[in-house]
Design an enzyme around this catalytic site. Structure first.
Site, PDB file in Angstrom:
ATOM      1  CB  CYS A 239      21.271  -0.105  13.800  1.00  0.00           C
ATOM      2  SG  CYS A 239      22.206  -0.800  12.448  1.00  0.00           S
TER       3      CYS A 239
ATOM      4  CB  CYS B 108     -10.184 -12.735 -21.346  1.00  0.00           C
ATOM      5  SG  CYS B 108     -11.068 -13.458 -19.970  1.00  0.00           S
TER       6      CYS B 108
ATOM      7  CB  CYS C  84      -5.959  -9.651 -14.879  1.00  0.00           C
ATOM      8  SG  CYS C  84      -5.872 -10.430 -16.502  1.00  0.00           S
TER       9      CYS C  84
ATOM     10  CG  ASN D  39      19.410   1.278   9.113  1.00  0.00           C
ATOM     11  OD1 ASN D  39      19.299   0.052   9.113  1.00  0.00           O
ATOM     12  ND2 ASN D  39      20.544   1.883   9.431  1.00  0.00           N
TER      13      ASN D  39
END
Ligand SMILES: Cc1cc2nc3c(=O)[nH]c(=O)nc-3n(C[C@H](O)[C@H](O)[C@H](O)COP(=O)(O)O)c2cc1C
Length: 420
Positions: free
Chosen positions: A135, A342, A388, A200
Site C-alpha cells: 500500500c 482503407c 489505423c 499493488n
C-alpha cells in the site's frame, strides 16, 4: 471442458480467478456472494490494527469515453475490528470449504506483531497468508506497506518472521513503486516466501479540478498521493510478472494482479508466468458477475487450443521474453496497406510523415486516392497499424531476410573478437 483448478504454492482453488484484497473482499457477506457468483478465491481486505478511513477516497481517470480506464484511491486497510473479520472468515470458510480464502496482513515491522497476527488468522482456517508490503499511502508513513516493501532487507526480514510461525503458504505482495521489482521479489524468496503476488497500486494523483483547484479526490480541500490501478496499469503489472517469472532466483509461483478485466488479460498473465490472477478494479466497476464470462472465455480458449488444464498455460511465454540484446537485428516486418478496406482517413500517412519514417505515399489511381508503403524505407515500427481505425486495412508482414539472424550481443562479441 478444460480443468480450471489451480494449485498456487499449495493453495487450491476451483479456478484461477481470485478477488484481490480491496473493497470487494471487505466482509463475509461480499466474499460469500463473490463465491456464489463463481470466483475461485478471495484475498480478504487487509487485516491489521483497526484504523480510520477518509471521505472521499476514490477517483477515476476516464479516457476518450472509456470510463475507469484507471482508478485511484487513498483508502487504507480494513477499518473493521479484527475479531469481526475473523468471525466472518470462519463462517465463509464453513460455507465454501473448497474456495481459497487468503488473509492479507499488515502490521508494524516487529517480530512479535507478525507472530501474533499470523497465529490469530491461521486459527480461523485460512488457506494462506498474503503479506501486504504494497500500500503506497497512509500506512507507509507509519513504516508499513510500501515503506517496508521498498526495502529488500525489510521484506526479507518480515517474511522470515512470518515463516517462523506460519503453517499455511505465505504469499508476499509486492509494491510496483520501486525501480526493479525483482530485487524485492528475490528478498521475499530469501525470507522463505512460498509465492509472490504483484502488483499493488502505483503512486499517483488522479487530477486537479480546474474550477476549485482541489486535487481529485480531495478531503475537505486537501489531497494526498494515492494508488493507481485498473486497465491502465496492466502493461506495467504484466512486465513485472514477466521479469520475476524469468528470474531464476524468484523460483516461487506468482499471483498476477493489475488491470485484469477479462479472461484474455488473465490468460496473458498466466502465459507470462502467473499461476493465478487477482482482480479488484474490474469487479468494482462491473460487479462480481464478470467472473462468469471470465470462466467461459478461458474454458473455450483452452478447449480450442486443446489444453486439458489451465496449469499447462502457466509460463508458456516466459522464454519469449528476453533482453533487448538477444533480439534478432535482421528480422524484418513491413507495413502493407489493403486499399480495398482503407477508408482514406490518412491517419497512417500523417503519423508516418510527422512522427516516423516518411514511407507512406499518397497517390491517385483512376481518380481514387490511394496509399502505398515504400518498403525499402519502412522500418516496421507498427505505428501506422496502431493508428489505423479500420481492422485489416494495414497488416505488418514478415519479409524473409537473406542475412543470417544476428543479435546485438552476438554482434558485439564478434566485433570484440575482431579487435583482439
Ligand atoms: C480502493 C482500493 C483499496 C485497496 N485496498 C487494498 C488493501 O487493503 N490491501 C491490498 O493488499 N491491496 C489493496 N488494494 C490493491 C488491490 O488489491 C490491487 O493490488 C490493485 O488494485 C491492482 O489490481 P486492479 O488493477 O485489478 O485493481 C486496493 C485497491 C483499491 C482500488
Amino acid at each position: 471442458m478444460a480443468d480450471l483448478r489451480i494449485d498456487l504454492a499449495g493453495i487450491k482453488s476451483p479456478n484461477p480467478f481470485w478477488l484481490a484484497s480491496a473493497p470487494p473482499t471487505n466482509s463475509g457477506y461480499q466474499v460469500q456472494r463473490a463465491f456464489e457468483a463463481g470466483w475461485g478465491g478471495a484475498v480478504w481486505k487487509t487485516l491489521g490494527e483497526p484504523i480510520l478511513n477518509v471521505s472521499s477516497r476514490f477517483a477515476a481517470v476516464s479516457f476518450n469515453g472509456q470510463r475507469v480506464a484507471g482508478f485511484n484511491n487513498i483508502e487504507l486497510i480494513t477499518d473493521r475490528p479484527l475479531e469481526v473479520n475473523l468471525q466472518e472468515i470462519i463462517e465463509t470458510k464453513k460455507k465454501f470449504p473448497n474456495h481459497a480464502i487468503i488473509a492479507s496482513l499488515m502490521v508494524e515491522p516487529q517480530q512479535e506483531k507478525w507472530h501474533e497476527i499470523v497465529k490469530k488468522v491461521e486459527a480461523v482456517g485460512v488457506d494462506g497468508l498474503e503479506l501486504n508490503f504494497g500500500c503506497p499511502h497512509g500506512m507507509a508513513e507509519r513504516g508499513m506497506g510500501a515503506a517496508s516493501g521498498q526495502v529488500p532487507e525489510l521484506v526479507e526480514k518480515q517474511t522470515h518472521w512470518v515463516k517462523e510461525v506460519a503453517r499455511t503458504p505465505v504469499i508476499v505482495k509486492l509494491t510496483p513503486n520501486i525501480t526493479d521489482i525483482t530485487m524485492t521479489a528475490e528478498a521475499a524468496v530469501r525470507g522463505g516466501a512460498d509465492a509472490v503476488s504483484m502488483i499493488n497500486t502505483i503512486n499517483s494523483l488522479a487530477g486537479v479540478d480546474l474550477d476549485s483547484w482541489n486535487t481529485v479526490p480531495h478531503v475537505g480541500g486537501k489531497g494526498s498521493h494515492g494508488g493507481y490501478c485498473g486497465p491502465a496499469v496492466k502493461p506495467i503489472a504484466l512486465n513485472m510478472v514477466a521479469e520475476c517469472a524469468r528470474n531464476t532466483f524468484v523460483n516461487v509461483p506468482i499471483s498476477g494482479i493489475g488491470g485484469i478485466s477479462n479472461w484474455q488479460d488473465a490468460a496473458e498473465f498466466m502465459l507470462m508466468g502467473a499461476t493465478g490472477v487477482q482482480v479488484c478494479t474490474a469487479a468494482m466497476h462491473h460487479g462480481f458477475s464478470i467472473v462468469e464470462d471470465m470462466i467461459d472465455g478461458l474454458n473455450n480458449y483452452l478447449d480450442e487450443k486443446g489444453i486439458a488444464s489451465v496449469m499447462d498455460l502457466v509460463g508458456q511465454s516466459v522464454q519469449r521474453y528476453s533482453n533487448w540484446g538477444d533480439l534478432d537485428l535482421n528480422y524484418k516486418v513491413v507495413a502493407e496497406i489493403n486499399n480495398d478496406v482503407c477508408i482514406n482517413c490518412n491517419k497512417c500517412h500523417i503519423a508516418c510523415e510527422d512522427t516516423s519514417h516518411q514511407c507512406i505515399d499518397l497517390y491517385t489511381e483512376s481518380g481514387r486516392p490511394m496509399l502505398k508503403v515504400r518498403e525499402q524505407d519502412c522500418v516496421g515500427c507498427n505505428l501506422c497499424s496502431i493508428v489505423c481505425p479500420v481492422d485489416g486495412a494495414i497488416s505488418m508482414v514478415e519479409r524473409k531476410s537473406t542475412i543470417a539472424p544476428m543479435t546485438w550481443n552476438e554482434r558485439q562479441s564478434l566485433i570484440s573478437s575482431f579487435a583482439r
